[in-house]
Design a protein around this motif. Structure first.
Motif, mmCIF file in Angstrom:
data_model
loop_
_atom_site.group_PDB
_atom_site.id
_atom_site.type_symbol
_atom_site.label_atom_id
_atom_site.label_comp_id
_atom_site.label_asym_id
_atom_site.label_seq_id
_atom_site.Cartn_x
_atom_site.Cartn_y
_atom_site.Cartn_z
ATOM 1 N N GLN A 119 34.553 29.645 46.042
ATOM 2 C CA GLN A 119 35.729 29.517 45.160
ATOM 3 C C GLN A 119 36.923 29.821 45.885
ATOM 4 O O GLN A 119 37.989 29.131 45.728
ATOM 5 C CB GLN A 119 35.539 30.352 44.099
ATOM 6 N N GLU B 176 43.445 28.974 36.417
ATOM 7 C CA GLU B 176 43.345 29.744 35.107
ATOM 8 C C GLU B 176 42.135 30.424 34.814
ATOM 9 O O GLU B 176 42.068 31.653 34.428
ATOM 10 C CB GLU B 176 43.732 28.731 33.980
ATOM 11 N N ARG B 177 40.910 29.836 35.159
ATOM 12 C CA ARG B 177 39.736 30.522 34.947
ATOM 13 C C ARG B 177 39.448 31.428 35.917
ATOM 14 O O ARG B 177 38.953 32.558 35.280
ATOM 15 C CB ARG B 177 38.475 29.341 35.297
ATOM 16 N N ILE B 178 39.755 31.676 37.085
ATOM 17 C CA ILE B 178 39.812 32.506 37.886
ATOM 18 C C ILE B 178 40.422 33.829 37.671
ATOM 19 O O ILE B 178 40.195 34.762 37.521
ATOM 20 C CB ILE B 178 40.174 32.229 39.373
ATOM 21 N N GLU B 179 41.710 33.495 37.287
ATOM 22 C CA GLU B 179 42.938 34.554 36.748
ATOM 23 C C GLU B 179 42.236 35.200 35.421
ATOM 24 O O GLU B 179 42.269 36.494 35.412
ATOM 25 C CB GLU B 179 44.124 33.993 36.430
ATOM 26 N N LYS B 180 41.387 34.502 34.568
ATOM 27 C CA LYS B 180 40.978 35.001 33.470
ATOM 28 C C LYS B 180 39.535 35.874 33.969
ATOM 29 O O LYS B 180 39.624 37.088 33.034
ATOM 30 C CB LYS B 180 40.533 33.824 32.378
ATOM 31 N N ASN B 181 39.017 35.777 34.698
ATOM 32 C CA ASN B 181 37.822 36.380 35.152
ATOM 33 C C ASN B 181 38.323 37.477 35.972
ATOM 34 O O ASN B 181 37.484 38.438 36.346
ATOM 35 C CB ASN B 181 36.662 35.487 35.870
ATOM 36 N N HIS B 182 39.338 37.503 36.516
ATOM 37 C CA HIS B 182 39.854 38.668 37.432
ATOM 38 C C HIS B 182 38.994 38.687 38.839
ATOM 39 O O HIS B 182 38.988 39.862 39.052
ATOM 40 C CB HIS B 182 39.848 40.075 36.609
ATOM 41 N N LYS B 183 38.625 37.646 39.312
ATOM 42 C CA LYS B 183 37.709 37.962 40.351
ATOM 43 C C LYS B 183 38.893 38.282 41.692
ATOM 44 O O LYS B 183 38.384 38.690 42.730
ATOM 45 C CB LYS B 183 37.124 36.449 40.687
ATOM 46 N N LYS C 147 30.024 25.511 34.154
ATOM 47 C CA LYS C 147 29.984 26.937 33.623
ATOM 48 C C LYS C 147 29.922 27.938 34.681
ATOM 49 O O LYS C 147 30.225 29.068 34.520
ATOM 50 C CB LYS C 147 29.106 26.907 32.321
ATOM 51 N N SER C 148 28.823 27.769 35.362
ATOM 52 C CA SER C 148 28.353 28.849 36.385
ATOM 53 C C SER C 148 28.854 28.459 37.887
ATOM 54 O O SER C 148 28.370 29.212 38.659
ATOM 55 C CB SER C 148 26.784 28.848 36.175
#
Length: 218
Positions: A161, A194-201, A106-107
């Protein structure tokens, strides 16, 4: 994969690989294209089914032994020197399938390769440095409370990451064209993207879609 999960006989020309059966279904067809390999399956109570893939070949046995396969604590530089540079990514993909893991929490996210306490990581350190990927090496020893035996290991760990995406993209950028290896590990990469794209990092496609570099570990 053979470097990570395989072994050779001490009194015969036998070369074997042991993996869980759920994973073996992806590897067995690849091995059978290279010669006469046979496989057996064993099931222990309350344990996952294990498949052993074996061959008897003096030529392959002598080649592996000559290139430090018998003591895999050594660096894999010798065997990599016999593989064309443009194919190194597939060797490292197989090594990741056997001894690597990608954890997505999660983190936090981290990627690790595991080996014996005396593992020489030079064969992996050199290409990581050329890819400008930061890493750390951690050595642990502890007593197993159930058996009383000392368990020791060495781990090469990547926690950034962006660096994880860079390495995974080097390994898997053409997986959908050449699906050699474990699909579940490629799916882990897609989950991370997908998670990175969702968080827009950052833009993961910057790394994922770029041509795979040809890294000479020497």
């Amino acid at each position: 994969l053979l470097w990570a999960d395989g072994y050779i006989g001490k009194t015969s020309y036998r070369i074997c690989l042991e993996v869980v059966t759920d994973d073996a279904i992806f590897f067995t067809p690849i091995f059978t294209t290279t010669g006469k390999w046979h496989h057996t399956i064993r099931q222990r109570n309350q344990w996952r089914s294990i498949t052993t893939i074996c061959a008897n070949s003096k030529q392959l046995y002598d080649f592996l032994k000559k290139h430090d396969y018998e003591s895999k604590n050594n660096s894999a530089d010798k065997i990599l020197s016999k593989i064309p540079v443009q194919l190194h990514q597939y060797w490292f993909r197989g090594f990741f399938d056997g001894d690597g893991t990608l954890y997505i929490g999660k983190s936090c996210v981290h990627l690790m390769f595991s080996g014996p306490i005396s593992q020489n990581w030079d064969f992996l350190i050199n290409p990581l440095n050329k890819l400008e990927i930061k890493f750390s090496i951690i050595k642990n020893s502890r007593i197993n409370n159930k058996t009383g035996k000392l368990n020791s290991c060495s781990r090469l760990r990547i926690t950034n990451q962006t660096d994880i995406v860079k390495l995974m993209s080097y390994l898997y950028h053409d997986f959908e064209i050449k699906p050699m290896g474990l699909p579940r590990k490629y799916k882990k990469l897609k989950l991370l993207l997908e998670r990175i794209e969702k968080n827009h990092k950052f833009n993961p496609n910057k790394h994922l879609l770029s041509p795979s570099p040809q890294i000479d570990p020497q």
